[in-house]
Write an enzyme that holds these catalytic residues in place. Structure first.
Site, PDB file in Angstrom:
ATOM      1  N   ASP A   1      -1.303  -6.092  -0.349  1.00 46.13           N
ATOM      2  CA  ASP A   1      -1.548  -5.636   0.710  1.00 46.13           C
ATOM      3  C   ASP A   1      -2.957  -5.440   0.930  1.00 46.13           C
ATOM      4  O   ASP A   1      -3.539  -4.765  -0.035  1.00 46.13           O
ATOM      5  CB  ASP A   1      -0.595  -4.134   0.995  1.00 46.13           C
ATOM      6  CG  ASP A   1       0.348  -4.056   1.995  1.00 46.13           C
ATOM      7  OD1 ASP A   1       0.278  -4.807   2.965  1.00 46.13           O
ATOM      8  OD2 ASP A   1       1.088  -3.125   1.924  1.00 46.13           O
TER       9      ASP A   1
ATOM     10  N   GLU B   1      -1.287  -5.965   8.473  1.00 43.85           N
ATOM     11  CA  GLU B   1      -0.456  -5.490   9.638  1.00 43.85           C
ATOM     12  C   GLU B   1      -1.175  -5.946  10.952  1.00 43.85           C
ATOM     13  O   GLU B   1      -2.374  -5.771  11.311  1.00 43.85           O
ATOM     14  CB  GLU B   1      -0.420  -3.879   9.612  1.00 43.85           C
ATOM     15  CG  GLU B   1       0.341  -3.533   8.356  1.00 43.85           C
ATOM     16  CD  GLU B   1       0.604  -1.915   8.004  1.00 43.85           C
ATOM     17  OE1 GLU B   1      -0.154  -1.104   9.047  1.00 43.85           O
ATOM     18  OE2 GLU B   1       0.873  -1.475   7.094  1.00 43.85           O
TER      19      GLU B   1
ATOM     20  N   LYS C   1      -1.336  -9.376   2.747  1.00 42.65           N
ATOM     21  CA  LYS C   1      -0.529  -9.085   3.712  1.00 42.65           C
ATOM     22  C   LYS C   1      -1.532  -8.148   4.797  1.00 42.65           C
ATOM     23  O   LYS C   1      -1.952  -7.339   3.918  1.00 42.65           O
ATOM     24  CB  LYS C   1       0.722  -8.383   3.299  1.00 42.65           C
ATOM     25  CG  LYS C   1       1.414  -7.781   4.492  1.00 42.65           C
ATOM     26  CD  LYS C   1       3.097  -7.330   4.196  1.00 42.65           C
ATOM     27  CE  LYS C   1       3.187  -6.056   3.426  1.00 42.65           C
ATOM     28  NZ  LYS C   1       2.625  -4.949   4.390  1.00 42.65           N
TER      29      LYS C   1
ATOM     30  N   ASP D   1       0.908  -1.178   0.068  1.00 40.58           N
ATOM     31  CA  ASP D   1      -0.073   0.101  -0.014  1.00 40.58           C
ATOM     32  C   ASP D   1       0.834   1.310   0.003  1.00 40.58           C
ATOM     33  O   ASP D   1       0.586   2.414  -0.163  1.00 40.58           O
ATOM     34  CB  ASP D   1      -0.982  -0.049   1.096  1.00 40.58           C
ATOM     35  CG  ASP D   1      -0.355  -0.038   2.779  1.00 40.58           C
ATOM     36  OD1 ASP D   1       0.821  -0.076   2.454  1.00 40.58           O
ATOM     37  OD2 ASP D   1      -1.208   0.062   3.377  1.00 40.58           O
ATOM     38  N   SER D   2       2.457   1.197   0.033  1.00 38.87           N
ATOM     39  CA  SER D   2       3.085   2.265  -0.192  1.00 38.87           C
ATOM     40  C   SER D   2       2.777   2.669  -1.897  1.00 38.87           C
ATOM     41  O   SER D   2       2.990   4.021  -2.043  1.00 38.87           O
ATOM     42  CB  SER D   2       4.423   1.562  -0.409  1.00 38.87           C
ATOM     43  OG  SER D   2       4.775   0.440  -1.070  1.00 38.87           O
TER      44      SER D   2
ATOM     45  N   GLU E   1       9.400  -4.732   9.923  1.00 32.60           N
ATOM     46  CA  GLU E   1       9.637  -3.063   9.485  1.00 32.60           C
ATOM     47  C   GLU E   1      10.201  -2.252  10.630  1.00 32.60           C
ATOM     48  O   GLU E   1       9.610  -2.033  11.727  1.00 32.60           O
ATOM     49  CB  GLU E   1       8.490  -2.410   9.120  1.00 32.60           C
ATOM     50  CG  GLU E   1       9.069  -1.340   8.338  1.00 32.60           C
ATOM     51  CD  GLU E   1       7.714  -0.671   7.478  1.00 32.60           C
ATOM     52  OE1 GLU E   1       6.883  -1.322   6.983  1.00 32.60           O
ATOM     53  OE2 GLU E   1       8.083   0.510   7.099  1.00 32.60           O
TER      54      GLU E   1
HETATM   55  O1  KIV Z   1       3.323  -1.039   1.443  1.00 29.63           O
HETATM   56  C1  KIV Z   1       4.549  -1.656   1.582  1.00 29.63           C
HETATM   57  O2  KIV Z   1       5.466  -1.394   0.259  1.00 29.63           O
HETATM   58  C2  KIV Z   1       5.088  -2.585   2.353  1.00 29.63           C
HETATM   59  C3  KIV Z   1       6.450  -2.742   2.673  1.00 29.63           C
HETATM   60  C4  KIV Z   1       7.294  -1.693   3.180  1.00 29.63           C
HETATM   61  C5  KIV Z   1       6.752  -3.947   3.389  1.00 29.63           C
HETATM   62  O3  KIV Z   1       4.230  -2.787   3.347  1.00 29.63           O
END
Ligand code: KIV
Length: 256
Positions: free
Chosen positions: A82, A112, A110, A43-44, A173
């Site tokens: 994510d 959190e 993924k 989600d970056s 992280e």
């Molecule tokens: O959103 C993302 O790119 C991430 C990575 C930093 C692991 O969660």
């Protein structure tokens, strides 16, 4: 050959796991052809592609569209998507949204923290990558996590809970090297570090960071493998000059 979660688990202690983020077809295809083990549609996306200040504005629609693009580019890597903020507030919501990401092309998702949600998803046959330490969807302090004994112990417990929930790997992280080593030794599933030192079972970087394409932040843990920002600017600059001077197109780019 297509990478599976079983293969990723079997790599622990034998071979380091290379993970990169991707958000589009071309980058996914390139890293897949280079043999990356896992491609994460992080989600970056919100920051490095969509230009938001943080990851909180990313929607399920954003994640589904970019997951589809990545899946069309990658043949072999395991694809992890994510789940964006507020898409897994309870079990049912998590299952519905996880299934939507799988339908869009992800092999796994993924989340959190949240070991209970992870267990519910795993029980419903969805492969889950955990993410602990600095977790941007809920973080109030964007610093290294687990520096004192109490928070370090909490992270070790959380990693064990995610392992017990059935996660196939855990992203760590921004945690100190020594704590990441301890967590890695405490669980039987692979740890994937970002700002967590060399003892994790694998490493992940945001591709736009390691390619030098995103310059709003420059975390200490990023190693720049290229300066594509500079390459892009030179190309754009040359193109604009050529157009202004009437040097582009030439005959070879024209039809008769
Ligand atoms: O959103 C993302 O790119 C991430 C990575 C930093 C692991 O969660």
């Amino acid at each position: 050959m297509k990478t599976t979660t079983e293969k990723i688990k079997s790599m622990k202690g034998k071979e380091k796991i290379a993970v990169l983020t991707a958000y589009d077809y071309s980058a996914a295809k390139a890293m897949d052809e280079c043999g990356v083990d896992i491609i994460l549609i992080g989600d970056s996306l919100g920051m490095v592609v969509l230009g938001y200040e943080n990851t909180l504005s990313v929607t399920m629609e954003d994640m589904m569209r970019h997951t589809g693009a990545v899946a069309r580019g990658a043949k072999n890597a395991l694809i992890a998507a994510d789940m964006p903020a507020n898409s897994y507030n309870d079990n049912e919501m998590a299952a519905l949204n996880a299934e939507a990401l799988i339908k869009s092309g992800a092999d796994t998702i993924k989340i959190e923290n949240e070991p209970e949600i992870a267990k519910f998803l795993v029980d419903n046959k969805i492969d889950v990558m955990g993410h602990i330490g600095l977790t941007p969807q809920t973080a109030t302090n964007f610093k290294v996590q687990g520096k004192d004994k109490e928070t370090a112990d909490k992270l070790i417990r959380l990693a064990k809970e995610l392992e017990k929930a059935g996660c196939y790997s855990i992203v760590l992280e921004c945690v100190p090297v020594e704590l990441a080593k301890k967590i890695t030794e405490s669980v039987s599933i692979p740890t994937i570090g970002i700002g967590a030192g060399p003892y994790c079972d694998g490493q992940v970087l945001v591709s736009n960071d390691m390619l030098g394409l995103y310059d709003r932040l420059s975390p200490k843990f990023v190693k720049k493998y290229a300066d594509l920002g500079k390459v892009m600017k030179t190309a754009f600059d040359n193109y604009i000059k050529d157009v202004k001077k009437g040097k582009f197109p030439e005959d070879k780019q024209s039809f008769h």
